[in-house]
Design an enzyme around this catalytic site. Structure first.
Site, mmCIF file in Angstrom:
data_model
loop_
_atom_site.group_PDB
_atom_site.id
_atom_site.type_symbol
_atom_site.label_atom_id
_atom_site.label_comp_id
_atom_site.label_asym_id
_atom_site.label_seq_id
_atom_site.Cartn_x
_atom_site.Cartn_y
_atom_site.Cartn_z
ATOM 1 C CD GLU A 1 -6.134 2.782 -0.730
ATOM 2 O OE1 GLU A 1 -5.287 2.399 -0.299
ATOM 3 O OE2 GLU A 1 -6.504 3.851 -0.216
ATOM 4 C CD GLU B 1 -7.996 1.900 2.215
ATOM 5 O OE1 GLU B 1 -7.067 0.709 2.232
ATOM 6 O OE2 GLU B 1 -7.855 2.877 2.407
ATOM 7 C CG ASP C 1 -4.090 5.663 0.075
ATOM 8 O OD1 ASP C 1 -3.413 4.636 0.070
ATOM 9 O OD2 ASP C 1 -4.801 5.588 1.054
ATOM 10 C CG HIS D 1 -9.258 7.000 3.758
ATOM 11 N ND1 HIS D 1 -8.294 7.919 2.749
ATOM 12 C CD2 HIS D 1 -8.899 5.762 3.088
ATOM 13 C CE1 HIS D 1 -7.296 7.257 2.435
ATOM 14 N NE2 HIS D 1 -7.541 5.745 2.604
ATOM 15 C CG HIS E 1 -7.246 7.717 7.063
ATOM 16 N ND1 HIS E 1 -5.897 7.687 7.299
ATOM 17 C CD2 HIS E 1 -7.647 6.903 6.113
ATOM 18 C CE1 HIS E 1 -5.528 6.392 6.894
ATOM 19 N NE2 HIS E 1 -6.765 6.222 5.935
ATOM 20 C CG ASP F 1 -1.904 1.008 1.224
ATOM 21 O OD1 ASP F 1 -1.846 2.072 0.505
ATOM 22 O OD2 ASP F 1 -3.187 0.796 1.923
HETATM 23 MN MN MN Z 1 -3.792 3.068 1.217
HETATM 24 MN MN MN Z 2 -6.198 4.409 2.016
#
Ligand code: MN
Ligand code: MN
Length: 291
Positions: A276, A188, A96, A155, A163, A85
């Protein structure tokens, strides 16, 4: 959204996508976690961008928040399900993105989270409820015989904000935030062979600063000095570079200066996959920045 902000999201996204794909190709049995993580993180900096958070490398029942420790001796083993990630930021505008590498025979589990992500992305447009995106995720995962992880969510993202709202659930909650044009968020999905909820392990590698109050212990002050440029974004214990500073971390967490991110895991022996993407909502759909 201003053009320059849009461009930073797009540039961060393109970079994150390329580096994540290249990094995932390097995972095979016997490769060291530490070497892989450091090589991917170095690549982000070599491209002139910065990390939004330490590269998360979470194995098997661990869903999130693990990364290589200082001097980590772990290596990939046959049968592992490895989540990578990656967060890249340019002037605080974050991409992200995550993928899963299978060193066993778990292709259906990986399909579950990746198809769930694609189904949710197809459903994004202004006026849709976040709960409907969660329902799309849940349907794809359950139709393959797995469970979505209910207490992990997508998020919203903002400048130096990892977030924020809206929350994008991985189950059909009904209702939730109404999606609007110009929103930036990550979706995600996590698919699991376990119980579908994560709990906290005692292992902690990732922290972030949540308060500016003065710190008395010298080692604590040294840590805050070293992480000042994070502007509240997460950092890794490994980045501190001096093992003796580790001792000050629990005190900084207790005093409310740092937040710790324990490793989040489903039940022992289970396997978790994750995919994600980050996206920007347009008038009639969305632009995925991390393709
Ligand atoms: Mn992530
Ligand atoms: Mn994330």
């Amino acid at each position: 959204m201003k053009d320059d902000v849009f461009d930073k999201y797009r540039t961060a996204g393109t970079l994150a996508s390329r580096i994540l794909k290249d990094g995932a190709k390097e995972i095979r049995v016997g490769v060291s976690y530490l070497e892989l993580v450091e090589s991917i993180e170095t690549r982000v900096k070599d491209e002139g961008a910065a990390l939004a958070f330490p590269l998360n490398l979470s194995l098997n029942e661990d869903a999130a928040h693990d990364t290589a420790a200082p001097g980590d001796e772990r290596v990939f083993r046959k049968g592992d399900v490895a989540k990578l990630d990656l967060g890249v930021q340019i002037d605080g505008y974050i991409a992200d993105t995550a993928t899963t590498v299978d060193l066993g025979n778990n292709s259906l589990l990986l399909d579950a989270s990746s198809e769930a992500l694609e189904a949710a992305i197809r459903a994004v447009k202004p006026g849709v409820n976040a709960g409907a995106l969660g329902a799309a995720v849940q349907k794809e995962i359950e139709s393959r015989g797995y469970r979505p992880i209910a207490n992990l969510t997508g998020h919203g993202l903002g400048q130096y904000l990892q977030h924020g709202p809206p929350t994008i659930p991985n189950i059909g909650t009904g209702g939730g935030a109404v999606i609007e044009e110009g929103m930036v968020f990550a979706i995600e999905p996590f698919a699991t062979t376990g119980c579908g909820r994560v709990g906290e392990k005692s292992r902690m590698e990732i922290y972030s600063q949540i308060s500016d109050r003065p710190v008395r212990i010298p080692a604590g002050r040294t840590i805050l000095e070293k992480i000042r440029d994070r502007q509240g974004l997460p950092f890794s214990r490994r980045w501190l570079g001096e093992r003796k500073l580790d001792l000050a971390l629990p005190a900084l967490v207790r005093s409310g200066t740092l937040h710790a991110y324990p490793v989040l895991s489903d039940i022992a022996g289970s396997l978790v996959s994750q995919h994600e993407h980050t996206l920007i909502v347009t008038g009639d759909g969305c632009i995925v920045t991390t393709r």
